[in-house]
Design a protein around this motif. Structure first.
Motif, PDB file in Angstrom:
ATOM      1  N   ARG A 122       0.853  -1.182   0.000  1.00 25.81           N
ATOM      2  CA  ARG A 122       0.000   0.000   0.000  1.00 25.81           C
ATOM      3  C   ARG A 122       0.891   1.235   0.000  1.00 25.81           C
ATOM      4  O   ARG A 122       1.838   1.325   0.783  1.00 25.81           O
ATOM      5  CB  ARG A 122      -0.914   0.024   1.228  1.00 25.81           C
ATOM      6  CG  ARG A 122      -1.815   1.259   1.267  1.00 25.81           C
ATOM      7  CD  ARG A 122      -2.694   1.279   2.508  1.00 25.81           C
ATOM      8  NE  ARG A 122      -3.375   2.567   2.620  1.00 25.81           N
ATOM      9  CZ  ARG A 122      -4.012   2.979   3.707  1.00 25.81           C
ATOM     10  NH1 ARG A 122      -4.087   2.193   4.765  1.00 25.81           N
ATOM     11  NH2 ARG A 122      -4.587   4.170   3.719  1.00 25.81           N
ATOM     12  N   HIS A 144      -3.870   0.518  -2.551  1.00 30.82           N
ATOM     13  CA  HIS A 144      -3.158  -0.761  -2.583  1.00 30.82           C
ATOM     14  C   HIS A 144      -2.731  -1.094  -4.009  1.00 30.82           C
ATOM     15  O   HIS A 144      -3.389  -0.704  -4.968  1.00 30.82           O
ATOM     16  CB  HIS A 144      -4.046  -1.881  -2.051  1.00 30.82           C
ATOM     17  CG  HIS A 144      -4.329  -1.805  -0.581  1.00 30.82           C
ATOM     18  ND1 HIS A 144      -5.341  -1.027  -0.056  1.00 30.82           N
ATOM     19  CD2 HIS A 144      -3.720  -2.397   0.477  1.00 30.82           C
ATOM     20  CE1 HIS A 144      -5.358  -1.161   1.255  1.00 30.82           C
ATOM     21  NE2 HIS A 144      -4.379  -1.969   1.609  1.00 30.82           N
ATOM     22  N   LEU A 194      -3.882  -6.780   4.312  1.00 25.85           N
ATOM     23  CA  LEU A 194      -2.626  -6.665   3.577  1.00 25.85           C
ATOM     24  C   LEU A 194      -1.518  -7.522   4.167  1.00 25.85           C
ATOM     25  O   LEU A 194      -0.809  -8.224   3.436  1.00 25.85           O
ATOM     26  CB  LEU A 194      -2.197  -5.193   3.526  1.00 25.85           C
ATOM     27  CG  LEU A 194      -0.860  -4.907   2.825  1.00 25.85           C
ATOM     28  CD1 LEU A 194      -0.902  -5.332   1.367  1.00 25.85           C
ATOM     29  CD2 LEU A 194      -0.502  -3.430   2.953  1.00 25.85           C
TER      30      LEU A 194
END
Length: 203
Positions: A122, A144, A194
């Protein structure tokens, strides 16, 4: 399964996944169009088809992940502008769906990564990628990215010539596998967050 839940309702809040590429059949098999390839595979997983959106994009609204409460709402998009002005359609879709930038994912080719290797992150710079540069100019850097390695051009071949050529016959032997893995990485990013997706796919 862990989820990237927010304090409100993570199921109700959609994600925008933009596969980057150039429109038109002459570009369809280019290295620069691997984002479109991943988006097409995700569309098949969502059992839907793209429709033209006024934001100059092909769009599919649906769900990724398991059925029921763990599934996530996704707006899947292929900008129909050329790569170097991808920011226009992505920003228009952000505004139309009223999405925060942290719910936006760009899937794109990456020169500085070996072929088929994935890197999820990101934020950060555009690393010379015109599509990312355009998106960042409009949205800032905090979206992202799912970066699909295509490797560096051989010899003295220019970057533009390289990315606007089709994958080689040797590359095509493994392309379906790598595109499938990239689609898995997008799903993991959305479903698991993530850090967990990075631990699995940033290999």
């Amino acid at each position: 399964m862990t989820t990237n839940a927010s304090a409100s309702d993570p199921v109700a809040e959609p994600w925008l996944v933009a596969g980057l590429g150039n429109p038109g059949p002459q570009y369809a098999a280019n290295r620069h169009n691997v984002g479109f390839m991943v988006a097409d595979l995700l569309a098949s997983r969502m059992s839907g088809s793209f429709k033209t959106h006024r934001a100059r994009a092909q769009v599919l609204e649906g769900r990724l992940g398991p059925p029921g409460p763990l599934g996530r709402r996704v707006i899947l998009a292929k900008p129909m502008s050329f790569m170097n002005v991808s920011g226009g359609p992505v920003t228009a879709l952000r505004d139309f769906y009223k999405l925060p930038v942290e719910r936006i994912v760009a899937v794109h080719d990456e020169l500085d990564i070996d072929y088929g290797t994935l890197r999820l992150k990101r934020g950060g710079g555009d690393n010379g990628h015109n599509g990312l540069r355009s998106i960042t100019k409009s949205l800032g850097p905090d979206y992202h990215r799912v970066r699909f390695g295509v490797g560096r051009p051989p010899g003295r071949m220019g970057v533009a010539d390289y990315v606007l050529r089709d994958f080689s016959p040797a590359e095509r032997k493994e392309l379906d596998y790598f595109v499938d893995r990239a689609a898995d990485a997008v799903e993991s990013l959305i479903l698991d967050g993530l850090e967990r997706a990075q631990s699995t796919y940033n290999s």
